[in-house]
Design a protein around this motif. Structure first.
Motif, PDB file in Angstrom:
ATOM      1  N   HIS A 150      -3.872   6.595   4.367  1.00 48.08           N
ATOM      2  CA  HIS A 150      -3.224   5.394   4.900  1.00 48.08           C
ATOM      3  C   HIS A 150      -3.535   5.329   6.398  1.00 48.08           C
ATOM      4  O   HIS A 150      -3.185   6.229   7.150  1.00 48.08           O
ATOM      5  N   VAL A 160      -6.170   2.810   3.014  1.00 50.41           N
ATOM      6  CA  VAL A 160      -5.252   1.676   2.902  1.00 50.41           C
ATOM      7  C   VAL A 160      -4.966   1.118   4.293  1.00 50.41           C
ATOM      8  O   VAL A 160      -4.712   1.869   5.234  1.00 50.41           O
ATOM      9  N   HIS A 179      -2.906  -2.013   6.627  1.00 50.11           N
ATOM     10  CA  HIS A 179      -2.097  -3.206   6.890  1.00 50.11           C
ATOM     11  C   HIS A 179      -2.961  -4.034   7.846  1.00 50.11           C
ATOM     12  O   HIS A 179      -3.096  -3.679   9.014  1.00 50.11           O
ATOM     13  N   GLU A 214      -3.701  -3.980   1.888  1.00 53.26           N
ATOM     14  CA  GLU A 214      -2.437  -3.862   1.155  1.00 53.26           C
ATOM     15  C   GLU A 214      -1.699  -5.195   1.051  1.00 53.26           C
ATOM     16  O   GLU A 214      -1.689  -5.980   2.001  1.00 53.26           O
ATOM     17  N   HIS A 272       0.939   1.128  -4.584  1.00 54.99           N
ATOM     18  CA  HIS A 272       2.112   1.694  -3.909  1.00 54.99           C
ATOM     19  C   HIS A 272       3.360   1.198  -4.636  1.00 54.99           C
ATOM     20  O   HIS A 272       3.432   0.010  -4.977  1.00 54.99           O
ATOM     21  N   GLU A 291       6.280   5.748  -2.523  1.00 51.39           N
ATOM     22  CA  GLU A 291       6.723   5.696  -1.122  1.00 51.39           C
ATOM     23  C   GLU A 291       8.237   5.695  -0.990  1.00 51.39           C
ATOM     24  O   GLU A 291       8.764   5.358   0.080  1.00 51.39           O
TER      25      GLU A 291
HETATM   26 ZN   LIG Z   1       1.273   0.561   3.583  1.00 47.51          ZN
END
Ligand SMILES: [Zn+2]
Length: 277
Positions: free
Chosen positions: A66, A103, A105, A144, A211, A254
């Motif tokens: 991530h 991953v 954002h 994501e 996720h 998560e």
């Molecule tokens: Zn994330």
């Protein structure tokens, strides 16, 4: 079963807080994968990364990465360059660890129309991808689906952006639920998986990165992650849809209790899987 379950970072019950202890603990728990969370910066060095690779390979644990939270590809100048650099650093170290995905954002909408943001983020991703290819780093960038409309990453955006070579979605089902309060039943989960198949074909369902967690939300979207037991998220119905579509890939939990809810997911999936055959 070729759908693997694992934790976002080192399980709490690990002997240490480092990634190597994490990979060992994931294996002891009977889980199959782990996401290396570089969310506060890429601090792992190459030497550690090579050890992570060796241990994960030896124990058969699949890894993803991530990238740092502090990324906005809908930016200019120094902010954009720093964001690109954080993704590049995640990808380079991730590749040494043997991770297949990073991953991301991708960014914030701010005052822009969404289509403008889309074009700006697309351009940045192409540049990042070109740089990685030129360095021989072959790792998938996963945009994501996000928990707030102020962020780039609706399901449509995360699927459309796969027009960039080497980009695939990370489907965060809890975020998709938190955005609208919808997307919380077997039928709704099935329609999300159908859209993925329409856009990416069967290979999209055979190579998923997911996720999941319990989640709290308001009319503005995601507030924070919760345990499944404290949340309205219907993970049991999600597992039914996973079995129905026979999806493959990685499911990263998560929830705040990481491995406990990852094991809840794995058990529920197994139950649905066995009931289906
Ligand atoms: Zn994330």
């Amino acid at each position: 079963m070729s759908l693997l379950f694992g934790t976002a970072g080192t399980p709490h019950s690990s002997g240490g807080t480092d990634s190597i202890s994490g990979v060992r603990r994931v294996h002891e728990l009977g889980l199959g994968c782990m996401e290396l969370v570089f969310v506060r910066g890429v601090k792992m060095g190459e030497k550690t990364a090579r050890t992570v690779y060796d241990i994960a390979k030896q124990l058969g644990i699949r890894l993803s990465v991530h990238a740092p939270y502090y990324i906005n590809l809908n930016a200019e100048g120094a902010t954009l360059e720093a964001s690109k650099e954080r993704i590049l650093a995640s990808a380079r170290i991730g590749q040494i660890c043997g991770a297949k995905s990073v991953v991301i954002h991708a960014g914030f909408i701010q005052k822009f129309p969404r289509y403008t943001v889309y074009e700006r983020i697309k351009k940045a991703l192409i540049e990042i991808r070109d740089k990685l290819v030129s360095e021989g780093v072959n790792i998938t960038l996963r945009v994501e689906t996000m928990g707030r409309l102020s962020q780039f990453g609706t399901l449509d955006e995360a699927l459309s952006i796969t027009e960039v070579d080497g980009v695939l979605p990370c489907i965060d089902f809890s975020h998709l639920h938190a955005v609208s309060g919808k997307n919380n039943s077997r039928d709704e989960f099935a329609s999300i998986l159908s859209r993925i198949e329409e856009k990416l074909g069967r290979k999209g369902l055979d190579d998923m990165h997911i996720h999941v967690s319990g989640i709290d939300y308001s009319e503005k979207g995601e507030k924070n992650h919760l345990l499944f037991a404290e949340s309205d998220f219907q993970y049991n119905e999600l597992m039914q849809a996973f079995v129905e579509f026979d999806i493959k890939g990685m499911v990263i939990c998560e929830s705040p209790n990481l491995e406990d809810d990852a094991l809840v997911l794995k058990r529920e999936y197994r139950k649905c899987f066995d009931a289906n055959i």
